[in-house]
Design a protein around this motif. Structure first.
Motif, PDB file in Angstrom:
ATOM      1  N   ALA A 196       5.228  20.719  -9.175  1.00 17.50           N
ATOM      2  CA  ALA A 196       4.907  20.351  -8.304  1.00 17.50           C
ATOM      3  C   ALA A 196       6.198  19.680  -7.378  1.00 17.50           C
ATOM      4  CB  ALA A 196       4.241  19.778  -7.355  1.00 17.50           C
ATOM      5  N   ASP A 254       1.636  25.159 -15.754  1.00 13.55           N
ATOM      6  CA  ASP A 254       1.959  24.997 -14.542  1.00 13.55           C
ATOM      7  C   ASP A 254       3.332  24.688 -14.380  1.00 13.55           C
ATOM      8  OD1 ASP A 254      -0.653  25.133 -13.551  1.00 13.55           O
ATOM      9  OD2 ASP A 254      -0.890  22.879 -14.218  1.00 13.55           O
ATOM     10  N   SER A 281       6.841  26.493 -12.363  1.00 12.76           N
ATOM     11  CA  SER A 281       7.844  25.722 -11.675  1.00 12.76           C
ATOM     12  C   SER A 281       8.910  26.024 -11.435  1.00 12.76           C
ATOM     13  CB  SER A 281       8.043  24.448 -12.065  1.00 12.76           C
ATOM     14  OG  SER A 281       8.449  24.750 -13.627  1.00 12.76           O
TER      15      SER A 281
END
Length: 282
Positions: free
Chosen positions: A209, A242, A246
């Protein structure tokens, strides 16, 4: 591989007085190497070199980098039974280690969603070339082979000199052919690196994130297209997807070489009828 390198490996394994293999008389035999589990096979080229050194003839039934189903025969070798036994462990060590790396690399590549997957310099001393080749055969990128391939400014460099001074010296001292990479731990340093001319920015131990946030900042500043973005540190099979989403260009994992499990391979001597029948068919 270099002959001197090959002889070093052989000398390590045979030692000064091989009583084990010399129990066997000088007769001709045929051996097969079996992959006992699904894998991406690699180390076959090295196996052939080793067998050739011992005067043995080998036939490959798969190519390096190819998927092999469990219980498949991947190679056949014919020649002196004593020489087959002497070369067996070295061949299997190369293949089991390299195939483990290739198999893990392929798994990571498939999970990364099109983002390039790269190795690091976390390799076994003296065996880096073969571990890096195994990464390549698994579909990965070899990254730097050594400190001379590119300039990588890490946290300890920055601690000693500061980021801007490191970049200034790197650009001043290095060849125009050599890329400069900066390992960053904050978005502030990311912007400094991008503005000061880094070719590659590595997000070190940063969660996906936060990396995505950094990518957005670079886009807003008009800097995204100037740099290659790499994520590294703490990346596993569980979270690589993930990181792939990104916004980075490269994901590097020490785990490709550090954590790869050896593939279960074995060399079995065939009985006379089996291999003589094959020879007649051939």
């Amino acid at each position: 591989m270099l002959r001197s390198e090959l002889e070093r490996f052989i000398g390590e394994d045979l030692g000064e007085w091989d009583d084990s293999s010399t129990l066997i008389p000088e007769l001709t035999a045929c051996g097969i190497i079996i992959a006992k589990e699904d894998c991406i096979i690699s180390g076959l080229a090295e196996a052939v070199e080793i067998f050739q050194y011992f005067g043995l003839k080998s036939e490959l039934l798969f190519d390096d980098g190819e998927f092999v189903p469990a219980m498949s025969t991947v190679l056949e070798v014919v020649g002196s039974a004593r020489k087959i036994l002497q070369s067996e462990r070295l061949v299997l060590n190369f293949m089991a280690r390299m195939s483990g790396i290739s198999t893990l690399t392929r798994e990571c590549v498939l999970l990364a969603g099109g983002v390039r997957v790269a190795a690091t310099r976390k390799t076994t001393p003296g065996f880096r070339l073969f571990e890096k080749r195994a990464v390549y055969l698994g579909g990965g990128d070899t990254h730097r082979f050594n400190l001379s391939d590119a300039i990588l400014i890490k946290d300890n460099h920055i601690m000693i000199l500061g980021l801007k001074e490191c970049l200034r010296r790197a650009k001043d001292k290095s060849s125009f052919t050599k890329k400069i990479e900066v390992e960053i731990e904050s978005l502030e340093d990311m912007l400094i690196a991008a503005k000061e001319g880094a070719d590659i920015i590595m997000f070190d131990n940063m969660d996906p994130a936060k990396i995505a946030e950094g990518v957005d900042v670079l886009k807003k500043e008009g800097l995204r297209e100037r740099v290659i973005l790499e994520a590294s540190g703490g990346i596993t099979l569980d979270n690589i997807k993930d990181y792939g989403r990104s916004g980075v260009d490269v994901i590097s994992l020490g785990a490709l070489t550090k954590n790869a499990r050896w593939i279960d391979l074995s060399l079995e001597i065939e009985n006379d009828e089996e291999w003589r029948a094959k020879s007649e068919i051939a």
